[in-house]
Design a protein around this motif. Structure first.
Motif, PDB file in Angstrom:
ATOM      1  N   LYS A   3      10.478  -1.487 -12.521  1.00 45.46           N
ATOM      2  CA  LYS A   3      11.462  -1.744 -11.468  1.00 45.46           C
ATOM      3  C   LYS A   3      10.855  -1.331 -10.142  1.00 45.46           C
ATOM      4  N   ARG A   4      11.114  -2.102  -9.129  1.00 45.72           N
ATOM      5  CA  ARG A   4      10.640  -1.777  -7.792  1.00 45.72           C
ATOM      6  C   ARG A   4      11.708  -0.942  -7.096  1.00 45.72           C
ATOM      7  N   VAL A   5      11.262   0.118  -6.437  1.00 47.55           N
ATOM      8  CA  VAL A   5      12.152   1.007  -5.706  1.00 47.55           C
ATOM      9  C   VAL A   5      11.622   1.123  -4.277  1.00 47.55           C
ATOM     10  N   THR A   6      12.491   1.006  -3.330  1.00 44.80           N
ATOM     11  CA  THR A   6      12.121   1.176  -1.931  1.00 44.80           C
ATOM     12  C   THR A   6      12.830   2.409  -1.405  1.00 44.80           C
ATOM     13  N   ILE A   7      12.078   3.292  -0.779  1.00 43.67           N
ATOM     14  CA  ILE A   7      12.678   4.503  -0.212  1.00 43.67           C
ATOM     15  C   ILE A   7      12.251   4.644   1.241  1.00 43.67           C
ATOM     16  N   GLU A   8      13.093   5.302   1.991  1.00 40.02           N
ATOM     17  CA  GLU A   8      12.752   5.667   3.361  1.00 40.02           C
ATOM     18  C   GLU A   8      12.379   7.133   3.364  1.00 40.02           C
ATOM     19  N   MET A   9      11.343   7.449   4.116  1.00 36.23           N
ATOM     20  CA  MET A   9      10.967   8.851   4.261  1.00 36.23           C
ATOM     21  C   MET A   9      10.485   9.072   5.682  1.00 36.23           C
ATOM     22  N   PRO A  10      10.610  10.298   6.137  1.00 39.49           N
ATOM     23  CA  PRO A  10      10.140  10.605   7.490  1.00 39.49           C
ATOM     24  C   PRO A  10       8.643  10.304   7.622  1.00 39.49           C
ATOM     25  N   ASP A  11       8.232   9.944   8.824  1.00 42.01           N
ATOM     26  CA  ASP A  11       6.828   9.615   9.083  1.00 42.01           C
ATOM     27  C   ASP A  11       5.899  10.740   8.641  1.00 42.01           C
ATOM     28  N   GLU A  12       6.282  11.958   8.916  1.00 42.68           N
ATOM     29  CA  GLU A  12       5.434  13.104   8.573  1.00 42.68           C
ATOM     30  C   GLU A  12       5.259  13.215   7.061  1.00 42.68           C
ATOM     31  N   MET A  13       6.312  12.947   6.305  1.00 45.07           N
ATOM     32  CA  MET A  13       6.210  12.979   4.843  1.00 45.07           C
ATOM     33  C   MET A  13       5.276  11.877   4.351  1.00 45.07           C
ATOM     34  N   MET A  14       5.403  10.692   4.917  1.00 45.74           N
ATOM     35  CA  MET A  14       4.539   9.581   4.515  1.00 45.74           C
ATOM     36  C   MET A  14       3.089   9.880   4.844  1.00 45.74           C
ATOM     37  N   LYS A  15       2.865  10.529   5.977  1.00 43.95           N
ATOM     38  CA  LYS A  15       1.507  10.914   6.352  1.00 43.95           C
ATOM     39  C   LYS A  15       0.927  11.858   5.310  1.00 43.95           C
ATOM     40  N   LEU A  16       1.717  12.818   4.860  1.00 39.99           N
ATOM     41  CA  LEU A  16       1.251  13.745   3.826  1.00 39.99           C
ATOM     42  C   LEU A  16       0.972  13.017   2.512  1.00 39.99           C
TER      43      LEU A  16
END
Length: 75
Positions: A3-16
Motif C-alpha cells: 500500500k502506498r502511504v503519503t505523509i507530511e513532515m516538517p522540512d527539518e525532519m525530511m532533511k534528517l
C-alpha cells in the motif's frame, strides 16, 4: 500486496531522513520503511515483555536462577 502511504513532515525532519538514509546507503523511502518496521518490532517486544511481567505479578510464572535453569538442561 503493498500500500502506498503519503505523509507530511516538517522540512527539518525530511532533511534528517535524507541524511540518515544517505549514511545507510538507502533511498529515503526505504529508510523510512525500515525505521517504521523496526519501531513496530520494538512495540511488539515491549508488549511481550509487559505480558511476561504481568504473569510474574500474578504468580503465573516464576523467576529462576541461571543455576536452576542450567541444572534443568541436564535432564
Amino acid at each position: 500486496m503493498n500500500k502506498r502511504v503519503t505523509i507530511e513532515m516538517p522540512d527539518e525532519m525530511m532533511k534528517l531522513v535524507e541524511e540518515y538514509a544517505a549514511e545507510a546507503g538507502a533511498a529515503p523511502d526505504a529508510y523510512v520503511r525500515d525505521v517504521i518496521g523496526q519501531h513496530l518490532e520494538d512495540l511488539h517486544d515491549i508488549a511481550l515483555a509487559e505480558a511476561a511481567m504481568e504473569r510474574l505479578r500474578k504468580g503465573e510464572d516464576q523467576v529462576i536462577s541461571s543455576e536452576e535453569f542450567w541444572r534443568g538442561m541436564d535432564d
